[in-house]
Structures are given as C-alpha cells and as structure tokens.
Design a protein around this motif. Structure first.
Motif, short mmCIF file in Angstrom:
data_model
loop_
_atom_site.label_atom_id
_atom_site.label_comp_id
_atom_site.label_asym_id
_atom_site.label_seq_id
_atom_site.Cartn_x
_atom_site.Cartn_y
_atom_site.Cartn_z
N ALA A 113 4.63 -18.62 1.64
CA ALA A 113 4.13 -17.93 3.20
C ALA A 113 4.72 -16.63 2.64
N VAL A 114 3.53 -16.24 3.75
CA VAL A 114 3.69 -14.33 3.68
C VAL A 114 4.11 -14.38 5.15
N THR A 115 5.02 -13.64 4.94
CA THR A 115 5.77 -12.97 6.44
C THR A 115 6.02 -11.56 6.32
N SER A 116 7.00 -11.27 7.00
CA SER A 116 7.54 -9.70 6.96
C SER A 116 8.45 -9.36 7.98
N PRO A 117 9.29 -8.73 7.90
CA PRO A 117 10.74 -9.06 8.32
C PRO A 117 10.75 -8.71 9.85
N THR A 118 9.75 -7.41 10.49
CA THR A 118 10.07 -8.20 11.86
C THR A 118 7.84 -7.61 12.71
N HIS A 119 8.01 -7.33 13.35
CA HIS A 119 6.25 -7.28 13.82
C HIS A 119 5.94 -6.25 13.40
N GLY A 120 4.73 -5.86 13.20
CA GLY A 120 3.46 -5.41 13.01
C GLY A 120 3.78 -4.47 11.81
N CYS A 121 3.46 -5.24 10.33
CA CYS A 121 3.97 -4.94 9.48
C CYS A 121 2.88 -5.31 8.82
N LEU A 249 7.05 -10.76 0.52
CA LEU A 249 7.10 -10.34 2.29
C LEU A 249 6.79 -8.90 2.28
N VAL A 250 6.02 -8.78 3.13
CA VAL A 250 5.32 -7.51 3.66
C VAL A 250 6.37 -6.93 4.09
N THR A 251 6.92 -5.55 3.51
CA THR A 251 6.84 -4.34 3.90
C THR A 251 6.09 -3.16 4.56
N ASP A 252 6.65 -2.38 5.83
CA ASP A 252 5.45 -1.13 6.40
C ASP A 252 6.31 -0.29 6.13
N GLY A 253 6.02 0.74 4.89
CA GLY A 253 6.41 2.01 4.53
C GLY A 253 7.27 2.62 6.04
N ALA A 254 5.96 2.69 6.68
CA ALA A 254 6.65 3.98 7.73
C ALA A 254 7.63 3.34 8.71
N GLN A 255 8.38 1.86 8.81
CA GLN A 255 8.71 1.17 9.98
C GLN A 255 9.81 0.33 9.42
N THR A 256 9.73 -0.63 8.42
CA THR A 256 11.26 -1.06 7.80
C THR A 256 11.72 -0.21 6.62
N SER A 257 13.03 -0.66 7.20
CA SER A 257 14.30 -0.14 6.47
C SER A 257 14.93 -1.20 5.54
N GLY A 276 7.60 -12.10 -4.48
CA GLY A 276 7.54 -10.35 -4.50
C GLY A 276 7.74 -9.70 -2.97
N VAL A 277 7.66 -8.40 -3.19
CA VAL A 277 7.60 -7.54 -1.74
C VAL A 277 6.38 -7.00 -1.98
N VAL A 278 6.03 -6.81 -0.57
CA VAL A 278 3.96 -5.96 -0.69
C VAL A 278 4.70 -4.80 -0.05
N LEU A 279 4.59 -3.64 -0.79
CA LEU A 279 5.02 -2.01 0.15
C LEU A 279 3.78 -1.60 0.82
N ASN A 280 3.59 -2.52 2.04
CA ASN A 280 2.38 -1.46 3.32
C ASN A 280 3.20 -0.21 3.32
N ARG A 281 1.21 0.15 3.33
CA ARG A 281 1.28 1.54 4.23
C ARG A 281 2.27 2.09 3.22
N ALA A 282 2.18 2.20 1.25
CA ALA A 282 2.89 3.25 0.77
C ALA A 282 1.46 4.59 0.70
N GLN A 283 3.08 5.67 0.62
CA GLN A 283 2.16 6.55 -0.14
C GLN A 283 2.32 6.47 -1.45
N ASP A 284 0.51 6.92 -1.68
CA ASP A 284 0.10 7.20 -2.98
C ASP A 284 -1.11 8.19 -2.96
N PHE A 285 -0.75 9.50 -2.68
CA PHE A 285 -1.79 10.72 -3.44
C PHE A 285 -3.45 10.77 -4.08
N ASN A 286 -3.11 9.73 -4.81
CA ASN A 286 -3.99 9.58 -5.95
C ASN A 286 -5.04 8.90 -5.15
#
Length: 295
Positions: A113-121, A249-257, A276-286
């Motif tokens: 299953a692919v899910t997220s805590p809330t909408h918009g992730c 679990l898909v999380t949003d680096g900008a909104q998931t707490s 596992g947890v997918v950290l979406n919109r993770a900051q990666d300067f490289n």
C-alpha cells in the motif's frame, strides 16, 4: 524501517447473483491428477476424481488486457517518468524501486500500500512513478491499482479517457479483463473513474477480498501497488489491511509534521508492517529542486 528521501515535489450485503459478464474468460482452477479413477458401480464407466486444470495462464490473461497509450514526453514534463530517464527524479525512483524489491524479497511480500498521513503529500505520483519504474524491468509483472476509491485520480494523471468502474470488478460483476488496462507488456492498471461513496464498506466486503485474490492468481504479478487514501483521513487502509503485506508512507517535507508520522506509525503497529517512509520534497542542494503538479 527505511527512509527514502526524494528531491522531487510529487503531489502529485454480499450479492450471490453474478451477472454473466462476471465470468472471466480465464476462469480459475487447480491442476490435479487425471489418473485417480474409480468405476461407477451401475454403469461401469470411469469417474475421474482429479480436478480439472486451470483454464488460463497468466501470459494469456496479460495479453487479453486492453492497452493504453500515453504521451511519454508530456507526462515527463508533468512529473511522470513512463520510460527510463537520467532525470534526477527518475533516478531517485529507480533507487527506491531497487531498495523496495530488496525489502520485499527478504520477506516474501508483494502487496504494497502507498499512503500518506494527509492530503497533498504526492502519494499518487509516487505510487505511479514507482509502478512504472518496477515495470521497466525486463520480463517483470507489476500491478498498479487505484484504491483511493473516494477520489480516484490515476486515470486522470495518466490521461486515460476510458470509462472504468472498478467497483464492478470488486463486486464480481465484471471480469478482470473487462476493467483492467495494460501499459506495455509488464504493467497492469486497475484504474477507476467512478468514485465510490461507501469505500470503506467496499473494502470490508468479502467480494472484494475474493476479487483481489483472483486478480493475483490470474495475473501472477511480482509486485502489486495499491494507491490508498491518506491514513489519517479515513479507515480505508485499515479495512484493506488483512490483504496487504506492507505499507509505504509518503510524507511531504514541507507540510508533514513529526506528530503525523508518529500517528501513522502507531496506527500501523501490530497491524501492517511499515516498509519505509518516502520523504517527498526533501531539500537536496546537490540534486536541486524539481516542481510537479500537486495531487
């Protein structure tokens, strides 16, 4: 539990009366011996005690699925990578694919299953890109099912215009080959264009359990990905839980707490393994930042 950091901004009462259309062209069955016979005492004719073989094989079922086409170039511009690409986001999904396969092989799992805590992730975009990445492996078989039954959107994401009612398949009213589609030779799509209001009750229905078991038997996939609603929004994930091996679990680096992640972990504990947890919109300067449509 692993944490997969992504630089991309992806947000992307039982009815026993079956319609004739619900009988698959590839009916299930079990192979048996044809040498176990006994004579009928009245007629003397032989009675075979073995069961008949399955009237299908997965290769035939896959070939029976109607193919869908998608504009690869336009989809890549919208955050979907239907073909191999050296784009950093596509590479990230390929890395996620390989790590996921390793975890599945260790446990003997296939139903994710692919899910997220809330909408918009961005769970639907992650699920779709992961499915396409898995399907790029030669001679593989991957199934992607849109199980966000209240708000199905994978058909829209892919630009598929077909009218597909997944509820008809789940209830046993239509066979698999009528409702599923195929992209290429290695990806089967359980799409849906008809929102289901009683989604949780549908997932609790024994008919749904039977339909999903039949799907796995007929398609014989290596991996099945279910795109489910956000875990903290309703009980759909828990309803399908007995038919899952693990959850991503898909999380949003900008909104998931952190509290939302902990709430999901507590919900899954003792019920569904958290792969596992997918950290979406993770900051990666490289790698840089890549923006896609939010879904």
């Amino acid at each position: 539990m692993e944490i997969f950091a992504m630089t991309a901004d992806q947000n992307g009462p039982q009815d026993n009366q079956r319609k004739a259309a619900g009988v698959s062209l590839f009916r299930t069955g079990q192979s048996g011996s044809y040498h176990d016979v006994s004579p009928d005492l009245q007629t003397g004719r032989e009675i075979f005690s073995g069961t008949l073989p399955a009237l299908f094989n997965p290769a035939r079922v896959w070939e029976s699925l109607a193919q869908v086409q998608a504009d690869v170039k336009s989809k890549s511009g919208n955050g979907l990578f239907l073909e191999a690409s050296d784009h950093p986001a596509a590479v990230a999904f390929d890395i996620l694919r390989t790590r996921l396969l390793r975890g599945l092989a260790e446990k003997g799992w296939k139903r994710i299953a692919v899910t997220s805590p809330t909408h918009g992730c961005g769970k639907s975009f992650v699920a779709t890109n992961l499915a396409f990445s898995l399907a790029r492996r030669p001679a593989s078989r991957t199934v992607l099912m849109d199980f966000d039954l209240r708000h199905p959107e994978i058909a829209q994401i892919l630009g598929v215009k077909d009218d597909v009612d997944l509820a008809e398949f789940l209830a046993g009213h239509q066979p698999l080959e009528s409702e599923f589609r195929r992209f290429g030779r290695t990806l089967a799509l359980g799409l849906n264009t008809h929102p289901i209001e009683r989604a949780s009750e549908t997932l609790h229905d024994p008919d749904t359990v039977t339909a999903l078991a039949a799907m796995i038997e007929q398609l014989d996939p290596e991996v099945v990905i279910y795109d489910l609603p956000p875990a903290l929004v309703n009980d759909d994930l828990l309803a399908l839980g007995p038919n899952l091996d693990a959850v991503l679990l898909v999380t949003d680096g900008a909104q998931t707490s952190p509290d939302e992640i902990r709430a999901c972990e507590k919900m899954f504990e003792g019920r569904i393994p958290l792969l596992g947890v997918v950290l979406n919109r993770a900051q990666d300067f490289n790698a840089g930042r890549y923006r896609y449509a939010k879904k």
